[in-house]
Design a protein around this motif. Structure first.
Motif, PDB file in Angstrom:
ATOM      1  N   ILE A  66      -0.124 -32.631  10.135  1.00 23.47           N
ATOM      2  CA  ILE A  66       1.269 -32.623  10.600  1.00 23.47           C
ATOM      3  C   ILE A  66       1.329 -32.881  12.107  1.00 23.47           C
ATOM      4  CG2 ILE A  66       3.404 -31.269  10.701  1.00 23.47           C
ATOM      5  CD1 ILE A  66       2.362 -29.530   8.422  1.00 23.47           C
ATOM      6  N   ALA A 117       8.809 -24.015   0.299  1.00 22.31           N
ATOM      7  CA  ALA A 117       9.142 -25.180   1.119  1.00 22.31           C
ATOM      8  C   ALA A 117      10.485 -24.989   1.820  1.00 22.31           C
ATOM      9  CB  ALA A 117       9.161 -26.448   0.258  1.00 22.31           C
ATOM     10  N   ASP A 177       4.530 -27.773   3.685  1.00 23.29           N
ATOM     11  CA  ASP A 177       5.259 -28.991   3.283  1.00 23.29           C
ATOM     12  C   ASP A 177       6.685 -28.953   3.835  1.00 23.29           C
ATOM     13  OD1 ASP A 177       3.056 -29.861   1.859  1.00 23.29           O
ATOM     14  OD2 ASP A 177       3.824 -29.226  -0.090  1.00 23.29           O
ATOM     15  N   GLU A 230       6.676 -29.549   7.525  1.00 26.35           N
ATOM     16  CA  GLU A 230       6.445 -30.964   7.814  1.00 26.35           C
ATOM     17  C   GLU A 230       7.694 -31.801   7.543  1.00 26.35           C
ATOM     18  OE1 GLU A 230       3.414 -32.929   5.399  1.00 26.35           O
ATOM     19  OE2 GLU A 230       2.884 -34.134   7.172  1.00 26.35           O
ATOM     20  N   ALA A 231       8.354 -31.527   6.420  1.00 17.98           N
ATOM     21  CA  ALA A 231       9.544 -32.308   6.062  1.00 17.98           C
ATOM     22  C   ALA A 231      10.626 -32.160   7.132  1.00 17.98           C
ATOM     23  CB  ALA A 231      10.071 -31.862   4.697  1.00 17.98           C
ATOM     24  N   SER A 254       2.905 -25.049   0.292  1.00 20.82           N
ATOM     25  CA  SER A 254       4.278 -25.483   0.066  1.00 20.82           C
ATOM     26  C   SER A 254       5.140 -25.159   1.293  1.00 20.82           C
ATOM     27  CB  SER A 254       4.796 -24.791  -1.191  1.00 20.82           C
ATOM     28  OG  SER A 254       6.116 -25.159  -1.442  1.00 20.82           O
ATOM     29  N   ARG A 274      -4.727 -28.638   7.382  1.00 26.72           N
ATOM     30  CA  ARG A 274      -3.418 -29.105   6.904  1.00 26.72           C
ATOM     31  C   ARG A 274      -2.478 -29.305   8.096  1.00 26.72           C
ATOM     32  NH1 ARG A 274       0.318 -31.345   5.714  1.00 26.72           N
ATOM     33  NH2 ARG A 274       2.020 -30.893   4.268  1.00 26.72           N
TER      34      ARG A 274
END
Lengths: 320, 320
Positions: free
Chosen positions: A13, B52, B94, B97-98, B91, A9
């Motif tokens: 990224i 997240a 995530d 990454e965001a 999550s 994962r």
């Protein structure tokens, strides 16, 4: 989640070239080699380990990653979780200081946090080194390369076993478990000539397989050639079982180097007393990892080294 | 051990110029600005916080430190402790990454470890930025400088209070607590002109005192001038008590800037919508930190912000 799933994962990224595909334990940015290792009580060190040795290991485990890229130590950032035990924490910092001073690593920053009462200690260190003329990656191995091992294997794992049997154990194997020495100088000498280089931290067999995989080649290792220390042999002998223990125990601070066959590392100006052994080859044909002893094939053991699941750690975790 | 004692000990180790005396949250090496922040469950985030948002905050808390030095995000190393809860971990990534994508921060490496079963989650991130033409430090403040605050205060602390009262709370204050925005662009615009700059992370009063102390000056702050958001005022009003809450709550992602009086930051090309307020001055005379409201002095509250003891953390810890 297995560590390998998390890394898959993370790879989606970490698409920057500086990340080197997360295939190495280091990143490369603006001529600097970057690495981070975290350690947790009960996973990477024993609650009874002397605090100063825990500090020492946190620094040297990172320096071993720099050594594998031939980098020179420059700076470090420390993530320090205060444990509530002042004497322990101060002794831990003594160990950090001793290792930083020994290897010319300047502590330049970091973070100090509190953990909830009763939480296991967790520490992290980011080490930054200056790259030399070449930075050998894992993926650089070529068909026909000779695999060399710098250092000896199994000492730390044998020292840990002694401590598990008797927490008051002493001696050279316990010393190596507690005060490992990163092979910075050999790494710097070898890096300009190496096709691929990595530190052996999770067990030679697992790490050699990683190097072979990254290079899209196959590694053949002669277990008889694995360098063992006198102290290791005195404790565990040098039978095939002992050699497999040494090749899978992990927590070594050795270097695995893939060299073109026409380069003899013994002709390079390695520091006096460097232990170096020719342990195998990389080849286009064969299986990803194959072992031999006495000229005969040896089946792969079930566990090649340390790769751990979240929340069900083995006693000593991945330190790469 | 108090965090301040640990930092005293660390200062005796961190003697390299790159460490900036550990007076800032960042180090400076070869034109790169380096920072590391770690966060622990139950200390820096709530167990019920969405995974997240925890990942987002880990990135942005570090970016806020880069913002305070006017640096541009370059690369990050993540220390990821697998929690055993795959959905949570995915999550969390995530969110990492965001935030990395939002601010152009390249994830380039790090470490994945397991923690003992039941241990609180602990994560760390090292962020690396490229320095601009000037890197304003905390110690650069001059007698007569004007103190400016970029951003609003108290939103995150007010959001956290709402969540403590009712874990299902929603709204702008909860959003700011969960998804703070680092002020990178304002930091880059202000850095070339600022004598001193830092991010306000542990409470304005504590952080302003740190800036004054580092600059060997005294800070005077007009509490009436502290910028509050509409959402904050709607929730808590703008009384002196509300202002003191905002000035000590911590977990803000604001910037505190000491500017020469002849520079008007409003004339600089700050991004549209930037909230900026003149909140005080630095002076050679006076006490280290003095407050006023309505032209009258206000005594210092007992707690200026978050500085925590090891093992007895307040619910939200030091994030600087």
């Amino acid at each position: 989640m297995r560590e390998s799933q998390a890394i898959q994962r993370l790879r989606r990224i970490a698409t920057s070239p500086a990340a080197l595909g997360l295939a190495d334990d280091t990143a490369l940015l603006d001529g600097l080699v970057l690495t981070h290792d975290s350690i947790a009580e009960g996973v990477h060190f024993l609650p009874a380990d002397p605090a100063a040795s825990v500090g020492w290991k946190l620094v040297t485990v990172n320096l071993s990653d720099l050594a594998a890229k031939g980098a020179s130590p420059a700076a470090a950032l420390l993530s320090l979780a205060l444990s509530g035990d002042d004497a322990w924490d101060m002794s831990f910092l003594d160990g950090i200081e001793a290792a930083c001073e020994s290897y010319g690593l300047a502590l330049v920053g970091g973070d100090t946090i509190a953990l909830p009462a009763g939480a296991p200690r967790v520490f992290g260190l980011t080490a930054i080194g200056r790259a030399g003329e070449r930075v050998p990656l894992r993926k650089g191995g070529k068909d026909g390369d000779v695999l060399w091992l710098i250092g000896t294997l199994g000492d730390s794992a044998a020292g840990l076993e002694l401590l598990r049997e008797d927490g008051a154990s002493t001696g050279p194997l316990v010393d190596i478990y507690r005060r490992p020495v990163p092979l910075l100088a050999p790494g710097q000498v070898l890096a300009p000539h190496a096709h691929a280089m990595m530190d052996v931290s999770d067990g030679l067999l697992l790490d050699a397989m990683r190097l072979a995989e990254a290079s899209a080649l196959n590694a053949e290792i002669d277990l008889d050639a694995i360098p063992l220390s006198k102290a290791f042999i005195a404790e565990r002998g040098e039978s095939l079982d002992a050699r497999l223990f040494a090749a899978t125990g992990g927590d070594d601070y050795a270097l695995l180097v893939a060299m073109p066959p026409d380069v003899d590392p013994l002709s390079l100006s390695l520091p006096r007393g460097t232990t170096i052994a020719r342990i195998g080859t990389l080849a286009a044909e064969g299986s990803l990892l194959s072992l031999s002893s006495g000229g005969s094939p040896v089946p792969l053991p079930e566990h090649l080294g340390h790769e751990h699941r979240g929340n069900s750690p083995a006693p000593m975790g991945d330190r790469s």
